[in-house]
Design a protein around this motif. Structure first.
Motif, mmCIF file in Angstrom:
data_model
loop_
_atom_site.group_PDB
_atom_site.id
_atom_site.type_symbol
_atom_site.label_atom_id
_atom_site.label_comp_id
_atom_site.label_asym_id
_atom_site.label_seq_id
_atom_site.Cartn_x
_atom_site.Cartn_y
_atom_site.Cartn_z
ATOM 1 N N HIS A 37 2.638 39.697 -28.481
ATOM 2 C CA HIS A 37 3.286 38.495 -27.939
ATOM 3 C C HIS A 37 2.992 37.321 -28.859
ATOM 4 O O HIS A 37 2.060 36.550 -28.623
ATOM 5 C CB HIS A 37 2.788 38.241 -26.503
ATOM 6 C CG HIS A 37 3.483 37.120 -25.804
ATOM 7 N ND1 HIS A 37 3.449 36.970 -24.426
ATOM 8 C CD2 HIS A 37 4.222 36.082 -26.267
ATOM 9 C CE1 HIS A 37 4.130 35.895 -24.091
ATOM 10 N NE2 HIS A 37 4.605 35.320 -25.198
ATOM 11 N N HIS A 66 5.494 34.542 -31.183
ATOM 12 C CA HIS A 66 6.816 34.074 -31.635
ATOM 13 C C HIS A 66 6.656 33.631 -33.082
ATOM 14 O O HIS A 66 5.837 32.740 -33.367
ATOM 15 C CB HIS A 66 7.284 32.895 -30.781
ATOM 16 C CG HIS A 66 7.340 33.203 -29.317
ATOM 17 N ND1 HIS A 66 8.516 33.522 -28.680
ATOM 18 C CD2 HIS A 66 6.360 33.265 -28.367
ATOM 19 C CE1 HIS A 66 8.266 33.766 -27.398
ATOM 20 N NE2 HIS A 66 6.960 33.612 -27.176
ATOM 21 N N HIS A 78 9.785 37.522 -20.870
ATOM 22 C CA HIS A 78 8.851 36.543 -20.330
ATOM 23 C C HIS A 78 9.182 36.370 -18.846
ATOM 24 O O HIS A 78 10.356 36.181 -18.478
ATOM 25 C CB HIS A 78 9.031 35.180 -20.997
ATOM 26 C CG HIS A 78 8.456 35.068 -22.374
ATOM 27 N ND1 HIS A 78 8.792 35.903 -23.391
ATOM 28 C CD2 HIS A 78 7.559 34.169 -22.882
ATOM 29 C CE1 HIS A 78 8.129 35.534 -24.489
ATOM 30 N NE2 HIS A 78 7.369 34.491 -24.210
ATOM 31 N N HIS A 132 3.419 37.340 -20.276
ATOM 32 C CA HIS A 132 2.675 36.453 -19.367
ATOM 33 C C HIS A 132 2.458 37.160 -18.024
ATOM 34 O O HIS A 132 1.520 37.900 -17.890
ATOM 35 C CB HIS A 132 3.340 35.082 -19.178
ATOM 36 C CG HIS A 132 3.373 34.278 -20.436
ATOM 37 N ND1 HIS A 132 2.239 33.802 -21.038
ATOM 38 C CD2 HIS A 132 4.415 33.884 -21.222
ATOM 39 C CE1 HIS A 132 2.574 33.137 -22.137
ATOM 40 N NE2 HIS A 132 3.890 33.187 -22.277
ATOM 41 N N ASP A 179 0.901 34.041 -28.499
ATOM 42 C CA ASP A 179 2.107 33.286 -28.134
ATOM 43 C C ASP A 179 2.616 32.425 -29.303
ATOM 44 O O ASP A 179 3.479 32.863 -30.055
ATOM 45 C CB ASP A 179 1.857 32.449 -26.882
ATOM 46 C CG ASP A 179 3.112 32.229 -26.051
ATOM 47 O OD1 ASP A 179 4.170 32.778 -26.399
ATOM 48 O OD2 ASP A 179 3.034 31.505 -25.027
HETATM 49 ZN ZN ZN Z 1 5.857 33.712 -25.411
#
Ligand code: ZN
Ligand code: ADE
Length: 335
Positions: free
Chosen positions: A15, A17, A195, A219, A276
């Motif tokens: 996870h 980006h 997500h 998440h 993240d």
């Molecule tokens: Zn994310």
């Protein structure tokens, strides 16, 4: 700063980006190279904006900073920088998120995005001992028809995708609208993640599972509010990719000491930890491991369990999973 990599396990990043790895220094460099005018004076002025009230507040800066990404080389530079940093922190496998719509919508060619990111994964990751996959996320706060067009274009271009995901502003944008997009992705043989339950309610996690067929939930921390959902996630061993530093920086939880991670583990959820948007939230994956260790007093065995969950959740071959597990077991035994 990495002080002792031996204190964090070899890990799997599921996870992250890629646009969230765009460091302030690279933003300034690319702005200069591409003659992009930025709405801040200098690095300090930019850094002063990295305090967020919530997810939409963060996303405004995240999307604005993407203005400096214009060419395939820019996307490749960002991706290479991420891989090099990840390798130093002990990452051995990455399933990297990219937001193609965010770039196409501002006039960047889809090919520049895919060639840049996928090209860097292909030419840099093997030398670092990292295996990779690329996951194209769709922006849930933009029309589902646009997502469908972008997915069709990605498929027509033969983009080397592992899967699809769903991200961006969650509240008010339930996953169900993207059923057709995810059905097409499934037909094309792509893996599916979404997500859900970051800021949004447990109902969005149910929808991600039941309407999108999501195989992993990104998440999912609000799942704890719904005992029937917890039962479902435990029964089906659905992986949840939790991002502790992100949750604090976006004020989804008050502080790391109050993070639901230990409770999620106690309830039998398949939680792993991830970063993240590390350039925005104060740390990469190893930093997240160190931060939860300090704040929650996790033992080496518990860290190894989190890392093993990451391997179990990864879309890798049984042989690669066995290698990754062996690395974690060796780390645990060496402690
Ligand atoms: Zn994310
Ligand atoms: N895009 C980048 N980071 C995100 C996050 N934490 N939640 C939703 N969408 C995102």
């Amino acid at each position: 700063m990495i002080t002792d990599p031996g204190r964090t396990p070899p890990s799997v990043e599921l996870h992250v980006h890629v646009e969230g790895t765009l460091e302030p220094e690279l933003i300034m460099e690319l702005a200069g190279r591409n003659h992009v005018e930025l709405p801040f004076r200098d690095l300090d002025d930019l850094r002063a904006r990295y305090a967020f009230d919530d997810l939409p507040h963060f996303l405004a800066l995240y999307y604005a900073n993407m203005a400096v990404l214009r060419t395939a080389d820019d996307f490749a530079a960002m991706t290479r920088a991420y891989l090099e940093r990840a390798a130093v922190g002990g990452v051995r496998h990455v399933e990297l998120f990219v937001d193609p719509q965010a770039h196409v919508a501002r006039g960047v060619a889809l090919e520049a995005v895919v060639d840049g990111v996928a090209g860097a994964l292909g030419d840099t990751a093997p030398g670092l001992g990292i295996t990779t996959g690329l996951i194209a996320c769709f922006l849930r706060d933009r029309p589902a028809d646009e997502a469908l067009d972008v997915l069709r274009a990605l498929l027509a271009a033969g983009a080397p995708l592992l899967g699809v995901g769903l991200d961006s502003a969650e509240v008010g944008h339930p996953p169900g609208a993207f059923g057709e997009v995810f059905a097409l992705a499934a037909e094309a043989g792509l893996r599916r993640v979404a997500h859900a339950g970051e800021e949004g309610p447990p109902a969005y996690v149910w929808e991600a599972l039941d309407v999108l067929g999501a195989e992993r939930i990104d998440h999912g921390i609000r799942s704890l509010e719904d005992p029937a959902l917890v039962e479902r996630l435990v029964r089906d061993a659905v992986p949840l990719t939790v991002c502790p530093l992100s949750n604090v920086r976006l004020r989804c939880v008050d502080d790391l000491g109050a993070h639901p991670l230990p409770e999620m583990l106690r309830r039998g959820l398949r939680v792993s930890i991830h970063s993240d948007d590390p350039a925005y939230f104060g740390g990469y994956l190893d930093d997240n491991y160190r931060a939860v260790t300090a704040a929650l007093g996790l033992s080496r065995d518990e860290l190894a369990r989190l890392a093993r969950h990451g391997v179990d959740a990864a879309f890798v071959s049984p042989a690669r999973a066995a290698e990754l597990h062996a690395g974690i077991d060796a780390w645990r035994g060496a402690g």
